[in-house]
Design an enzyme around this catalytic site. Structure first.
Site: not given
Ligand code: GLA
Length: 731
Positions: A536, A616
């Site tokens: 928030d 990777e």
């Protein structure tokens, strides 16, 4: 001037760059709300208020026999319970007699240069005094000495208006606030949609859009934190509003505790929005001379759909809410060990991971949960914030030094509000947890919650943390909170003040975070609550980024980050590349796609680098280089939602463009692949109509990309993704 007052008409008009907000004091001293919308010349909008004789809508005594004057129907700026307005009220006060009437009448006003501050609570701030103006309107009840100051912060260039309310008891007896909302907004006309963001642990902030209908439509939290379930950000939108068209109003509450956001359509099809601290289990005693401040609400009006509203919020949050060294500084690309090891690690294992991480170009290595007390599972150890050197096989200083020697920064995890029953702290201070006398407190993830409304409890935890942080070089701290609050009772407060506990808890949390940030100004703090359970605008004042969700699946993240983006900028959203099959969903997505999605956030990795193949690893190195290259564009540019990942079946697409439209980065994920799919395109936004852009050696006209679109490549496998960088061609 952003605040204009016409004394004769008692008219207050607030101007931002593109919006206008107006209030008027009427003949009886009531403050009416007359307008909020597109900016026009100053004009008295009270002509729009129609008064009729409506049965069962009573009339204040002052109005004599005028049956057309009723607070039950008038658009009010801040409505009070017990004034004859039967809609949901913003303020409700109880006196010692038990009576609950409040009739606020206008007394005076003050205009202040700069933006007001709220003691102990987060608020948007002005970078310099002339970036904001404050209007304070003082209202008072004529019988009781209760005074209410309505504060308006006008950030003209940012296009934001903020509100807070200060209630003062100027009388000689205590009064009790039973409800004290941060905002009330009445709309006399129009049909609206109510857009809210619901969710759950591992799937936060999903968009819900319903039409406002008769009665109350409510979202809120009673979990002590703002919660995974509903976010303290809502939108009231024209029924036809879309990303780029239509009017909408955003309301963001800068608060991390219990909240309520409500839209009510009344008997005359008028809509009222209220937002603030949830009145359930709230009551606040004000002794004579005391005052109470509500949290701040930040309002944004857009005449051009959700995108404009989001851009306004994003800029305001980045520049006028987040603070500290990391407000604009580039945040380091991190690797967190949580999904790589969970609790199962040693110092040696971490150093091995760190070494591999450094080799990939990682800049910050974060040791997550499990480094302290007796903490090999989530059932013990919380509260004992001393380093488990036996588990690490070294001191924390040694670990931190070695990681710094590898050229990386070092971060750790804390959950300061949590306590395990199986901990030294609980054995010593069982009374420090929130618990109702005579009852066993509810467990959540096996743990209990410390009473953060108590200063002595906070001070103890703070000191424990300082004992570590003062001596070890810690560059980053993840502040977690892993359960909902229950058993809300503080042994330190008298019976009549127990309704203050949830709010005092939040004030305690803010006080702690403020102190921590001041003591360690160079430390980056990331908020977290089981992922995004306390995501928030209140938290963002203390922690410039928040872990968005414990769901790291790239495809699910598309929806989570999409919903989050309506209010919160990309720079605040913690997002990591994790291993596959994904630990939450079992889904396998290409490594590239995981990075493309995490790059719409603060970007980092959360896996064991030792398990990556050479191929990777090479890919990760390239991803980090790409992220750094586009950092400014991603974190400081404008973010465009080009598709709705929950509804657009085939592709999810979003775009970053710098505010001058010189370059743009388009990200696309093939979220569902079907055989023989029809061709698709996306319309780009934020470019210059007549400029030519280059991408992969090809040239495109800005207007063509925005109105004709950009054709999307055919996916050869599910979850394939692309990034396209468009650069303006210098003439
Ligand atoms: C929460 C966080 C995770 C991780 C764990 C550790 O769930 O959201 O990222 O830190 O706690 O216990």
């Amino acid at each position: 001037m952003s605040i204009v007052l016409s004394e004769k008409e008692s008219l207050f008009t607030l101007y931002t760059k593109t919006s206008m907000y107006q209030m008027k004091v009427d003949d009886y001293g009531v403050l009416l709300h007359t307008y909020y919308g597109k900016k026009t010349e100053n004009f008295d909008y009270s002509y729009l208020i129609q008064r009729r004789d409506h049965g069962f809508s009573g009339n204040p005594y002052q109005a004599g026999n005028d049956r057309t004057y009723s607070l039950d129907t008038l658009p009010q700026e801040y409505s009070c319970f017990g004034s004859g307005d039967y809609r949901q009220s913003a303020l409700s006060v109880k006196y010692q007699t038990g009576a609950m009437a409040l009739e606020l009448r206008y007394k005076d006003y003050e205009i202040q240069k700069g933006k007001y501050k709220i003691p102990g609570l987060p608020a948007l701030y002005a970078m310099e005094e002339n970036q904001a103006d404050t209007l304070v309107i003082t209202m008072k009840d004529d019988v009781e000495d209760v005074c209410v100051k309505l504060y308006y912060g006008v950030l003209e260039d940012l296009d934001v208006i903020t509100r807070t309310v200060c209630v003062e008891n100027r009388g000689s007896a205590p009064v009790f606030l039973e409800r004290a909302m941060s905002l009330c907004l009445d709309r006399s006309y129009g049909s609206y949609d109510w857009i809210t963001f619901y969710g759950k642990h591992e799937m936060e902030r999903q968009l819900s859009r319903t039409s406002v209908h008769h009665g109350c439509q409510t979202v809120g939290s009673l979990r002590g934190a703002s919660s995974h379930q509903y976010n303290p950000f809502v939108i009231l939108a024209d029924t036809g509003a879309s990303e780029t068209q239509g009017e909408c109003y955003g309301f963001s509450l800068l608060y991390s505790g219990n909240f309520l956001a409500e839209a009510e359509m009344d008997q005359f099809n008028q809509t009222r929005v209220i937002m603030g601290i949830h009145p359930e289990n709230f009551s606040y005693k004000l002794e004579p001379g005391e005052s109470f401040w509500t949290p701040e609400a930040a309002m944004v009006y857009s005449d051009a759909g959700f995108e404009k509203m989001s851009h306004i919020y994003h800029r305001a949050i980045r520049s006028n809410l987040c603070r500290g060294r990391f407000k604009h500084a580039r945040r380091p690309v991190l690797m967190n060990n949580w999904e790589g090891t969970y609790f199962d690690f040693t110092g040696e294992k971490l150093l091995d991971m760190a070494e591999k991480a450094a080799d990939l170009g990682i800049e910050l290595f974060v040791m997550d949960d499990g480094w302290f007390g007796k903490r090999d599972t989530d059932s013990s150890g919380l509260g004992d914030w001393h380093v488990n050197e036996k588990k690490l096989g070294c001191t924390l200083t040694e670990l931190s030094d070695k990681i710094h020697e590898m050229g990386m920064k070092f971060g750790i995890w804390y959950e300061p509000e949590g306590i395990s029953e199986d901990s030294g702290l609980y054995r010593e201070h069982p009374d420090w947890v929130l618990h109702v006398p005579g009852r066993r407190p509810m467990r959540g993830r096996y743990q209990l919650v410390l009473d953060f409304s108590r200063e002595d409890v906070r001070n103890y935890i703070f000191d424990q943390m300082c004992k570590v942080l003062d001596h070890v070089k810690v560059d980053y701290l993840k502040w977690d909170f892993n359960r909902s609050i229950s058993d809300v009772y503080s042994s330190r407060l008298p019976a009549e003040r127990q309704g203050e506990v949830p709010h005092r808890y939040v004030l305690g949390l803010y006080e702690f975070l403020e102190r921590l940030g001041r003591r360690y100004p160079d430390m980056l703090i990331e908020g977290c609550s089981g992922g995004g359970g306390r995501f928030d605008a209140g938290m963002l004042y203390y922690t410039p980024q928040i872990w968005c969700s414990d769901d790291t699946d790239a495809i699910e993240r598309l929806e989570i980050q999409y919903g989050t983006s309506f209010c919160y900028p990309v720079s605040t959203m913690g997002a990591h590349v994790s291993a596959c099959p994904n630990h939450q969903t079992g889904r396998t997505t290409p490594l590239k796609t995981r990075a493309v999605v995490a790059m719409a956030g603060t970007f980092g990795y959360e896996l064991d680098p030792g398990k990556l193949s050479e191929e990777e690893k090479e890919e990760v190195r390239k991803q980090i280089t790409a992220f750094k290259k586009y950092y400014e564009l991603i974190q400081e540019g404008d973010y465009f939602r080009l598709t709705d990942p929950a509804r657009d079946e085939h592709y999810a697409a979003w775009e970053f463009a710098d505010q001058e439209g010189k370059e743009a980065l388009l990200s696309v994920v093939a979220s569902k692949v079907r055989t023989n799919d029809p061709p698709s395109r996306v319309l780009l936004r934020g470019l210059r109509e007549d400029a030519v852009y280059e991408m992969n050696g090809k040239e495109y006209l800005g207007g063509a990309l925005m109105h004709g679109g950009f054709p999307l490549p055919e996916a050869s496998e599910e979850y394939q993704s692309w990034m396209f960088h468009f650069q303006i061609k210098e003439k």
